[in-house]
Design an enzyme around this catalytic site. Sequence first.
Site, PDB file in Angstrom:
ATOM      1  N   ARG A 210       9.538  10.187 -52.857  1.00 13.58           N
ATOM      2  CA  ARG A 210       9.830  11.077 -53.976  1.00 13.58           C
ATOM      3  C   ARG A 210      11.221  10.774 -54.524  1.00 13.58           C
ATOM      4  NH1 ARG A 210       7.454  14.149 -49.931  1.00 13.58           N
ATOM      5  NH2 ARG A 210       5.504  15.206 -50.517  1.00 13.58           N
ATOM      6  N   LYS A 234       9.641  17.181 -47.938  1.00 18.26           N
ATOM      7  CA  LYS A 234       9.538  18.583 -48.318  1.00 18.26           C
ATOM      8  C   LYS A 234       9.386  19.426 -47.057  1.00 18.26           C
ATOM      9  CE  LYS A 234       7.641  18.638 -53.001  1.00 18.26           C
ATOM     10  NZ  LYS A 234       6.477  19.027 -53.832  1.00 18.26           N
ATOM     11  N   HIS A 306       7.954   9.564 -60.501  1.00 23.22           N
ATOM     12  CA  HIS A 306       6.760  10.043 -59.795  1.00 23.22           C
ATOM     13  C   HIS A 306       5.549   9.153 -60.086  1.00 23.22           C
ATOM     14  CE1 HIS A 306       5.105  13.158 -57.242  1.00 23.22           C
ATOM     15  NE2 HIS A 306       4.018  13.183 -57.995  1.00 23.22           N
ATOM     16  N   ARG A 309       5.572   6.404 -57.722  1.00 26.86           N
ATOM     17  CA  ARG A 309       5.006   6.874 -56.443  1.00 26.86           C
ATOM     18  C   ARG A 309       3.477   6.788 -56.496  1.00 26.86           C
ATOM     19  NH1 ARG A 309       5.824  10.501 -52.029  1.00 26.86           N
ATOM     20  NH2 ARG A 309       4.416  12.289 -51.944  1.00 26.86           N
ATOM     21  N   HIS A 332       2.255  13.349 -46.785  1.00 22.89           N
ATOM     22  CA  HIS A 332       1.356  14.494 -46.911  1.00 22.89           C
ATOM     23  C   HIS A 332       0.683  14.774 -45.572  1.00 22.89           C
ATOM     24  CE1 HIS A 332       1.867  14.829 -51.172  1.00 22.89           C
ATOM     25  NE2 HIS A 332       1.341  13.648 -51.439  1.00 22.89           N
ATOM     26  N   TYR A 341      -6.413   9.018 -55.864  1.00 19.70           N
ATOM     27  CA  TYR A 341      -6.294   7.559 -55.859  1.00 19.70           C
ATOM     28  C   TYR A 341      -7.643   6.874 -55.670  1.00 19.70           C
ATOM     29  CZ  TYR A 341      -1.639   9.352 -55.257  1.00 19.70           C
ATOM     30  OH  TYR A 341      -0.489  10.075 -55.428  1.00 19.70           O
TER      31      TYR A 341
END
Length: 356
Positions: A210, A234, A306, A309, A332, A341
């Site tokens: 990120r 995060k 982003h 990414r 994630h 994706y």
Amino acid sequence: MRRELLLEKIETYKAIMPWYVLDYYQSKLAVPYSFTTLYEYLKEYKRFFDWLMDADLTQAPKIADIDLSTLEHLTKKDLEAFVLYLRERPSLNTYSTKEGLSQTTINRTLSALSSLYKYLTEEVENDQGEPYFYRNVMKKVSTKKKKETLASRAENIKQKLFLGDETLAFLDYVDKEYEQKLSNRAKSSFRKNKERDLAIISLLLASGVRLSEAVNLDLKDVNLNMMIIEVIRKGGKRDSVNVAGFAKGYLESYLAVRQRRYKAEKQDLAFFLTEYRGVPNRMDASSIEKMVGKYSEDFKIRVTPHKLRHTLATRLYDATKSQVLVSHQLGHSSTQVTDLYTHIVNDEQKNALDNL
């Protein structure tokens, strides 16, 4: 935003907040939430408290005086009125013709309030070991999510990805062709930051980190021998991220000039630096966004970090067909977010078949 400026703005907001918001801030800092997240949340709380006073839902003369009882006794109807206010208020963006805030912004505001209410009603303890109050009105307020199928989202996003040979072609363009269009004055600025800019773009394309993770990268976090970087994900979790080999040369070239060109001393820990009047500083997110946008627009289409990414994630899934591997690379905890994706890659495969 530069870290020093970010902390300065945070202190400005803290100075006007009620004591329980300061408690919340300290608690989330220990998690740790990033300073960027806490800054955004403080902005949302100011927006909410300003509205409470304008709507006469509190008799407090200033934000710092709004007591817990006010939050405890707000009704679902009160919060719905706040949402309507956000949706209908004139936009503060003078370049926008839209009335009100976007649903995404409204959802972010409600998310910030939900976090505060959860802290006050569940997480914090008073002297008796109890939360400050129990009634969480935010649990009754629903948010509206943007309705869009994965197939539709994939179709919209794939035009802004640098897939296949375009990943390296983009880097080659910045390295060898972009300069040719510049004036002599612009060339001087470009040459000063060329190695750094290429290092940033290559890292984003080779790791999928990120923007905030790249901004907060320190020298000690980068291991070019192993091609691994350490980032804070995060939620404050530390993670080791593999970096594709094509970025190594760009990162090494930047490191070779970093100290001399940006006047870096031992105390300058940030990996990506900018320099103004002889003073080095951590490069901020806004500057990286503008830089990526400038180069990508000249190459093909203006994109954000982003989207780089997303580019890495799509290429990795195309090469491995493993959603688990992609989700781990992106940090994630679930493979659900990587479903996008698979749709992009399936579209690319269909297009390839059509061209046979």
